[in-house]
Design a protein around this motif. Sequence first.
Motif, mmCIF file in Angstrom:
data_model
loop_
_atom_site.group_PDB
_atom_site.id
_atom_site.type_symbol
_atom_site.label_atom_id
_atom_site.label_comp_id
_atom_site.label_asym_id
_atom_site.label_seq_id
_atom_site.Cartn_x
_atom_site.Cartn_y
_atom_site.Cartn_z
ATOM 1 N N LEU A 70 0.685 -1.197 0.028
ATOM 2 C CA LEU A 70 0.170 0.009 0.059
ATOM 3 C C LEU A 70 0.906 1.218 0.296
ATOM 4 O O LEU A 70 1.938 1.302 0.559
ATOM 5 N N ASN A 71 0.393 2.196 -0.808
ATOM 6 C CA ASN A 71 1.101 3.535 -0.807
ATOM 7 C C ASN A 71 0.603 4.266 0.520
ATOM 8 O O ASN A 71 -0.270 4.439 1.007
ATOM 9 N N LEU A 72 1.681 4.396 1.282
ATOM 10 C CA LEU A 72 1.502 5.189 2.732
ATOM 11 C C LEU A 72 1.880 6.682 2.583
ATOM 12 O O LEU A 72 2.886 7.187 1.773
ATOM 13 N N SER A 73 1.285 7.630 3.190
ATOM 14 C CA SER A 73 1.475 8.965 3.385
ATOM 15 C C SER A 73 2.631 8.937 4.178
ATOM 16 O O SER A 73 2.507 8.423 5.446
ATOM 17 N N THR A 74 3.403 10.122 4.009
ATOM 18 C CA THR A 74 4.793 10.379 5.001
ATOM 19 C C THR A 74 4.081 10.880 6.375
ATOM 20 O O THR A 74 4.661 10.746 7.428
ATOM 21 N N THR A 75 3.089 11.820 5.888
ATOM 22 C CA THR A 75 2.492 12.235 7.420
ATOM 23 C C THR A 75 0.955 11.762 7.459
ATOM 24 O O THR A 75 0.168 12.048 6.074
ATOM 25 N N PRO A 76 0.395 11.218 8.518
ATOM 26 C CA PRO A 76 -0.979 10.913 8.272
ATOM 27 C C PRO A 76 -1.992 12.023 8.056
ATOM 28 O O PRO A 76 -1.701 13.281 8.188
ATOM 29 N N PRO A 77 -3.134 11.833 7.572
ATOM 30 C CA PRO A 77 -3.760 10.414 7.306
ATOM 31 C C PRO A 77 -3.146 9.915 5.766
ATOM 32 O O PRO A 77 -2.995 10.901 4.942
ATOM 33 N N THR A 78 -3.214 8.723 5.658
ATOM 34 C CA THR A 78 -3.173 8.070 4.435
ATOM 35 C C THR A 78 -4.634 7.938 3.744
ATOM 36 O O THR A 78 -5.482 7.370 4.623
ATOM 37 N N VAL A 79 -4.667 8.780 2.565
ATOM 38 C CA VAL A 79 -6.200 8.657 2.183
ATOM 39 C C VAL A 79 -6.325 7.671 0.984
ATOM 40 O O VAL A 79 -5.476 7.293 0.202
ATOM 41 N N ILE A 80 -7.507 6.776 1.001
ATOM 42 C CA ILE A 80 -7.587 5.429 0.363
ATOM 43 C C ILE A 80 -8.858 5.772 -0.363
ATOM 44 O O ILE A 80 -9.925 5.707 0.193
ATOM 45 N N LEU A 81 -8.943 6.256 -1.853
ATOM 46 C CA LEU A 81 -10.179 6.305 -2.380
ATOM 47 C C LEU A 81 -10.530 4.916 -3.051
ATOM 48 O O LEU A 81 -9.837 4.249 -3.782
ATOM 49 N N ILE A 82 -11.760 4.339 -2.919
ATOM 50 C CA ILE A 82 -12.421 3.194 -3.579
ATOM 51 C C ILE A 82 -13.161 3.350 -4.466
ATOM 52 O O ILE A 82 -14.262 4.089 -4.473
ATOM 53 N N ALA A 83 -13.065 2.805 -5.707
ATOM 54 C CA ALA A 83 -13.987 2.931 -6.808
ATOM 55 C C ALA A 83 -14.038 1.596 -7.729
ATOM 56 O O ALA A 83 -13.540 0.779 -7.476
ATOM 57 N N GLY A 84 -15.107 1.583 -8.448
ATOM 58 C CA GLY A 84 -15.309 0.420 -9.085
ATOM 59 C C GLY A 84 -17.010 0.416 -9.878
ATOM 60 O O GLY A 84 -17.771 1.449 -9.312
ATOM 61 N N VAL A 85 -17.138 -0.502 -10.525
ATOM 62 C CA VAL A 85 -18.501 -0.612 -11.197
ATOM 63 C C VAL A 85 -19.472 -1.234 -10.207
ATOM 64 O O VAL A 85 -18.844 -1.773 -9.290
ATOM 65 N N ASN A 86 -20.756 -1.417 -10.534
ATOM 66 C CA ASN A 86 -21.672 -1.720 -9.342
ATOM 67 C C ASN A 86 -21.491 -3.056 -8.947
ATOM 68 O O ASN A 86 -21.402 -4.094 -9.685
#
Lengths: 278, 291
Positions: A70-86
């Motif tokens: 997982l790509n982590l942010s150097t300073t929190p928060p690490t933001v994870i966007l979730i996407a996809g079809v239905n």
Amino acid sequence: LLKGKKIDEDLLNQLEEILISADMGVETSLKIIEDLKSAYKEGKLTGVEQVIDYLKLELKTSLKETKSALNLSTTPPTVILIAGVNGTGKTTSIAKLAYLFQQEKKKVLLAASDTFRAAAIDQLAVWSDRIGVEIVRHQPGADPGAVAFDAAEAALARQVDYLIVDTAGRLHTKTNLMKELTKIKNVLAKKIPGAPHETLLVLDATTGQNAIIQAKQFNEAVPVTGLFLAKLDGTAKGGIIVAIKNQLNIPVKFIGLGEKSDDLEPFDADKFVDALFA
Amino acid sequence: GISENLQNIFRKFSGRGHLTEKNIRDGMREVRMALLQADVNFKVVKSFIDRVTEKSVGQDVIKSITPAQQIIKIVQDEMITLMGQSDTGIDFSSSGPTIIMLIGLQGSGKTTTCAKLAKYLTKKSHHPLLVAADIQRPAAVEQLKILGKQLDLPVYSEALGPPPRICAQSLKFAAEKNCDVIILDTAGRLHIDQELMNELKEINQKVKPHHIWLVADAMTGQDAVKSAAEFDTQLPLNGVILTKLDGDSRGGAALSIKAVTGKPIKFAGIGEKVTDFEEFHPDRMASRILG
Ligand SMILES: Nc1nc2c(ncn2[C@@H]2O[C@H](COP(=O)(O)OP(=O)(O)OP(=O)(O)O)[C@@H](O)[C@H]2O)c(=O)[nH]1
Ligand SMILES: Nc1nc2c(ncn2[C@@H]2O[C@H](COP(=O)(O)OP(=O)(O)OP(=O)(O)O)[C@@H](O)[C@H]2O)c(=O)[nH]1
Ligand SMILES: [Mg+2]
Ligand SMILES: [Mg+2]
């Protein structure tokens, strides 16, 4: 499968069928078989037993070329966007990630940015409650970007380690919905530098060749940094991720193996490839 | 698409007499590729290609059309035969409510389709009852209740279940509400989860639905055959609904599912709204799959 066989047209056809039935697609399967033929001509393969091992090694090597951490942010928060079809498993996959981070003693915040589908917010809220993480939610019908904005603000204020943003299922063919996804990403980026640090496209392992088009189009709306391959506990093999790796260089980061919050595994190329030929 | 590819293959065709075996083999290789790219199951493709090859051998090239067009016509006709005639009618029970049970893999669109089917039936002057028999997925009952409210239709639900009991109890509720159709929404499940497959069998035994329809996602790949075959083997399936046809998936799953179950695809989901529901057109699907 290969006992007592010789490397001939029959064997290659059998292998091609294994690849195609795993949803690798015609183009990828053909290329793999061609590579196999070349390797044979170059004397790299003398026995039938070597064929499967060679195939597996090629696939494993290729899949390991991209980073699945997982790509982590150097300073929190690490933001994870979730996407996809239905219906691919986004909301459930978020619950699994939240549970994972929770187990790692990290602070998690969820954003209920699917304000469209019936009971979508309720569904994520049930999960946040079960797992014991906080959630930012608005009314159904609210602007998804506004939810994302508030969640980003809260993530900073509450100093969370992870902010995971749920979005409505959307077909990549719907331009206005893809624009909406881009807008959600831009809202996050504006509020939190470097966000989203990870954008995971959730793919249903039963999906066929359309998954490649999904990956392409979603990648144009919001750079997709990884795949979450859900429903791999079924009989589908998810071989389409090989084609996606070849064409778009997008790695698989997690696999979903069921409907419970602990039915998640980080992607393991060796395990995945071995399962293709199981 | 397939037309252009075949035209290219036959560009140097002399245009006289029979289609030779070589002509046909070249053409069929192209058709096989197109069908696999469209997600038709490779076993279904194999037997399909064998049949159309047999039909094509020795056929006289019709003077007015090109061999490419001729091969396409043969393939399309065979696909339309395989997809079957349009079969969108619903047999309604002559005594008591008609019970329709929707089943399928996780996320295929069952709950949404229950609402669409209910809307479709009200347009045909029926009075459907929606039954929330999925007590496993978080907020599944709430999802169906919200859809029911949007349609101003009754929804039967119970807090505890189990699902076979909920379905059995819904019959009494339907009688009270004068509903003539009962639509059972079931939880998504894997065809290899025998415990959950047994739950469906138990609902079937208890409630004896008149119709059991498989709700399948149009973007399903090679696996469509495995799951459809298993649902069809374990339950008296008599119809299929294909969802998410508003996407750009070629939809080869339609051919696979029809080939392996023999059951008609009755309806298509073409969007997320409750009105995005239409009768299925096998001939339109055939040309979409061929590409
Ligand atoms: N067997 C299995 N089921 C899964 C997995 N992931 C999700 N599901 C199920 O798939 C169904 C759909 O999951 P959701 O999380 O609602 O999917 P979604 O992508 O958020 O759906 P939309 O928001 O409507 O687009 C649910 O029944 C989940 O329990 C998995 O890894 N394995
Ligand atoms: N674009 C499109 N989306 C659809 C269609 N049918 C259903 N959906 C969407 O697909 C997603 C899943 O639908 P559900 O009705 O929750 O699926 P389900 O089969 O009940 O899911 P489980 O109960 O978890 O197995 C939702 O986002 C629906 O809005 C369709 O025909 N087209
Ligand atoms: Mg969701
Ligand atoms: Mg449902």
